[in-house]
Design a protein around this motif. Structure first.
Motif, short mmCIF file in Angstrom:
data_model
loop_
_atom_site.label_atom_id
_atom_site.label_comp_id
_atom_site.label_asym_id
_atom_site.label_seq_id
_atom_site.Cartn_x
_atom_site.Cartn_y
_atom_site.Cartn_z
N SER A 1 -0.02 -7.12 2.05
CA SER A 1 -0.12 -5.97 2.80
C SER A 1 -1.02 -6.79 3.62
N ARG A 2 -1.40 -4.79 5.20
CA ARG A 2 -2.46 -5.47 6.68
C ARG A 2 -3.89 -4.97 6.11
N GLU A 3 -3.68 -4.25 4.91
CA GLU A 3 -5.15 -4.37 4.68
C GLU A 3 -5.48 -4.30 3.08
N LYS B 1 1.02 -1.06 0.14
CA LYS B 1 -0.29 -0.20 0.15
C LYS B 1 0.84 1.50 0.19
N SER B 2 2.39 1.40 0.38
CA SER B 2 3.03 2.06 0.43
C SER B 2 3.31 3.62 -1.25
N ASP B 3 3.10 3.75 -1.34
CA ASP B 3 2.98 5.35 -2.23
C ASP B 3 4.40 4.61 -2.95
N ILE C 1 16.18 6.88 16.12
CA ILE C 1 15.61 5.44 16.20
C ILE C 1 15.32 5.20 15.37
N TYR C 2 14.52 5.80 14.48
CA TYR C 2 14.29 4.82 13.19
C TYR C 2 15.92 5.29 11.97
N GLY C 3 15.86 5.56 12.28
CA GLY C 3 17.98 5.56 11.39
C GLY C 3 18.96 4.54 12.31
N CYS D 1 11.36 -5.92 0.26
CA CYS D 1 10.07 -5.29 1.37
C CYS D 1 10.09 -3.94 1.51
N VAL D 2 9.01 -3.44 0.89
CA VAL D 2 8.99 -2.14 0.87
C VAL D 2 8.52 -1.33 2.42
N ALA D 3 7.95 -2.26 3.00
CA ALA D 3 6.99 -1.57 4.16
C ALA D 3 8.12 -1.17 5.64
N SER E 1 17.27 1.69 13.13
CA SER E 1 16.56 0.48 12.37
C SER E 1 16.76 0.94 11.99
N LYS E 2 16.93 1.40 10.38
CA LYS E 2 17.47 1.11 9.21
C LYS E 2 19.06 1.38 8.53
N ALA E 3 19.94 1.04 9.64
CA ALA E 3 21.43 1.33 10.32
C ALA E 3 21.38 -0.57 10.61
N PHE F 1 -0.36 -9.38 5.11
CA PHE F 1 0.23 -9.36 5.65
C PHE F 1 0.64 -8.30 6.65
N ASP F 2 1.21 -8.46 8.19
CA ASP F 2 2.17 -7.58 9.16
C ASP F 2 2.66 -8.03 9.22
N LEU F 3 3.68 -7.42 9.38
CA LEU F 3 5.65 -7.34 9.20
C LEU F 3 5.52 -7.78 11.07
N LEU F 4 5.00 -6.91 11.74
CA LEU F 4 4.69 -7.80 13.40
C LEU F 4 4.42 -8.62 13.84
N PRO G 1 16.43 4.81 0.04
CA PRO G 1 16.31 6.72 -0.91
C PRO G 1 15.91 7.83 0.28
N GLY G 2 16.75 9.26 -0.31
CA GLY G 2 16.29 10.02 0.76
C GLY G 2 15.01 10.67 0.89
N PHE G 3 15.00 12.01 0.47
CA PHE G 3 13.45 12.36 0.44
C PHE G 3 12.80 12.30 -0.17
N VAL G 4 12.00 11.70 -0.42
CA VAL G 4 10.32 10.92 -1.19
C VAL G 4 8.84 11.84 -0.95
N TYR G 5 8.67 12.47 -1.92
CA TYR G 5 7.22 12.47 -1.43
C TYR G 5 6.32 11.37 -1.53
N THR G 6 5.62 10.52 -0.18
CA THR G 6 4.96 9.98 -0.19
C THR G 6 4.19 10.37 1.38
N LYS G 7 3.42 9.55 1.46
CA LYS G 7 2.33 10.19 2.71
C LYS G 7 2.90 10.09 4.39
N1 LIG Z 1 9.24 8.87 1.59
C1 LIG Z 1 10.81 8.72 2.09
O1 LIG Z 1 10.81 10.16 2.51
C2 LIG Z 1 11.52 7.54 2.66
C3 LIG Z 1 13.17 7.83 2.54
C4 LIG Z 1 14.06 7.38 3.05
C5 LIG Z 1 12.91 6.07 3.17
N2 LIG Z 1 11.55 5.68 2.57
C6 LIG Z 1 11.36 3.74 3.10
O2 LIG Z 1 10.37 4.01 2.02
C7 LIG Z 1 9.22 2.72 2.46
C8 LIG Z 1 8.50 2.84 2.03
O3 LIG Z 1 8.08 4.45 2.51
P1 LIG Z 1 7.37 5.05 1.64
O4 LIG Z 1 7.76 6.41 1.69
O5 LIG Z 1 6.42 4.55 0.41
O6 LIG Z 1 6.08 5.98 3.21
P2 LIG Z 1 4.60 5.37 2.77
O7 LIG Z 1 3.61 4.76 1.68
O8 LIG Z 1 3.93 5.29 4.48
O9 LIG Z 1 4.66 2.87 3.11
C9 LIG Z 1 4.98 2.65 4.12
C10 LIG Z 1 4.18 1.47 4.47
O10 LIG Z 1 4.78 -0.09 5.09
C11 LIG Z 1 2.95 0.28 5.63
N3 LIG Z 1 3.55 -0.85 6.90
C12 LIG Z 1 4.12 -0.43 8.19
N4 LIG Z 1 3.99 -1.11 8.82
C13 LIG Z 1 3.89 -2.30 8.24
C14 LIG Z 1 3.48 -3.60 9.18
N5 LIG Z 1 3.46 -3.91 10.09
N6 LIG Z 1 3.57 -5.15 8.03
C15 LIG Z 1 3.36 -4.17 6.56
N7 LIG Z 1 3.17 -3.57 6.59
C16 LIG Z 1 3.13 -2.36 7.06
C17 LIG Z 1 2.71 1.05 5.38
O11 LIG Z 1 1.19 0.26 5.38
P3 LIG Z 1 -0.34 0.71 5.92
O12 LIG Z 1 -0.63 1.35 4.46
O13 LIG Z 1 -1.00 -0.14 6.17
O14 LIG Z 1 -0.74 1.92 7.24
C18 LIG Z 1 2.78 1.34 4.10
O15 LIG Z 1 2.01 1.26 3.36
C19 LIG Z 1 9.96 2.99 4.25
O16 LIG Z 1 10.40 1.67 4.47
C20 LIG Z 1 10.66 3.81 4.12
O17 LIG Z 1 11.01 3.97 5.79
C21 LIG Z 1 10.69 6.47 2.87
#
Ligand SMILES: NC(=O)c1ccc[n+]([C@@H]2O[C@H](COP(=O)([O-])OP(=O)(O)OC[C@H]3O[C@@H](n4cnc5c(N)ncnc54)[C@H](OP(=O)(O)O)[C@@H]3O)[C@@H](O)[C@H]2O)c1
Length: 243
Positions: A32-34, A10-12, A147-149, A82-84, A151-153, A58-61, A178-184
């Motif tokens: 996806s979990r939804e 579901k991620s952008d 904390i996020y950093g 694995c994008v979640a 976990s990604k490290a 699917f739920d990662l947790l 990725p650096g900055f990305v326009y997503t939710k």
């Molecule tokens: N946007 C940025 O600037 C950026 C920069 C660097 C790295 N990233 C990484 O890029 C990846 C994609 O992120 P995004 O920017 O596309 O943001 P996003 O749209 O918020 O996507 C994150 C996705 O992870 C899913 N998720 C969260 N917890 C989960 C779980 N327990 N089980 C299954 N799925 C789960 C979410 O599901 P729901 O939709 O159900 O909530 C959501 O679809 C992430 O790993 C993020 O850390 C993003």
């Protein structure tokens, strides 16, 4: 054509990645979990690309479900992406361990849990490709999101070791930073336009890098150099900075 498994569909970014692989003729497992909210996306993609798509809960947790989830896939995917991820709230995570744990478990523990299972299967069959979406935030801890950093490290180090382990078994592992990305995930942040990618750009970069067997991808590419500089700032200066 073979299946691509996309975790966190579901991620952008994931949706754009799905389109790239669909355009190339791959069938898709979208996890996806939804999954209900992916139905329209699935239909549009099916009509456009004439591929097979399966939506999977699917739920990662939910670590205990990962083995049976993967065992249920028939045929097995040849590419797993694995994008979640979960950004969470740094301030909250400093005082509320549940928030810190959710960040760590989503970005690290959950990914390790499912990718261990995928990796063992690919190793056995001597074929496959694994992509993990980590972040430049893992390259150096900063007070605004360490904390996020961290976990990604951990996830980046995991992928590096996995790549090393699977090299002799014809299995590719790509680390995406990725650096900055326009997503939710970042919709509430004020991002610098020049340094911020669209999910479409990131997806194109991922597809190209995965298909060509690249090891580590920074996207936008400029982030490789930005992080090189940031990593080389001496600690005694870095600790006084607010970046
Ligand atoms: N946007 C940025 O600037 C950026 C920069 C660097 C790295 N990233 C990484 O890029 C990846 C994609 O992120 P995004 O920017 O596309 O943001 P996003 O749209 O918020 O996507 C994150 C996705 O992870 C899913 N998720 C969260 N917890 C989960 C779980 N327990 N089980 C299954 N799925 C789960 C979410 O599901 P729901 O939709 O159900 O909530 C959501 O679809 C992430 O790993 C993020 O850390 C993003």
């Amino acid at each position: 054509m073979s299946y691509v498994l996309i975790i966190g569909a579901k991620s952008d970014i994931a949706k754009e990645v799905a389109k790239e692989y669909a355009n190339a003729g791959y069938d898709l497992y979208l996890a996806s979990r939804e999954i209900e909210s992916l139905a329209k996306f699935e239909n549009d993609l099916k009509v456009r690309s004439q591929i097979d798509i399966k939506l999977l809960e699917f739920d990662l947790l939910d670590f205990d479900s990962h083995e049976s989830f993967y065992n249920s896939l028939n045929p097995k995917p040849t590419i797993t992406i694995c994008v979640a991820g979960y950004l969470g709230e740094q301030k909250k995570a400093q005082t509320d361990f549940n928030e810190a744990k959710k960040i760590i478990d989503t970005n690290y523990t959950g990914c390790v849990s499912i990718l261990n299972i995928v990796a063992n299967d690919y190793e056995k069959n001597r074929v496959g490709s694994i992509v993990g979406v980590s972040s430049v935030a893992g390259d150096r801890g900063r007070k605004s999101n360490y904390i996020y950093g961290s976990s990604k490290a951990g996830f980046s180090a995991y992928l590096s070791g996995l790549r090393n382990r699977l090299h002799d078994f014809n299995v590719k592992v790509l680390t995406v930073k990725p650096g900055f990305v326009y997503t939710k995930m970042t919709e509430n942040l004020d991002l610098p336009q020049k340094l911020t990618a669209t999910p479409e750009d990131v997806a194109k970069d991922i597809f190209k890098a995965e298909q060509s067997g690249k090891d580590v991808l920074y996207t936008k590419w400029i982030w490789r150099f930005i992080m090189l500089i940031i990593k080389h700032i001496p600690e005694w200066i870095f600790k006084k900075m607010s970046i």
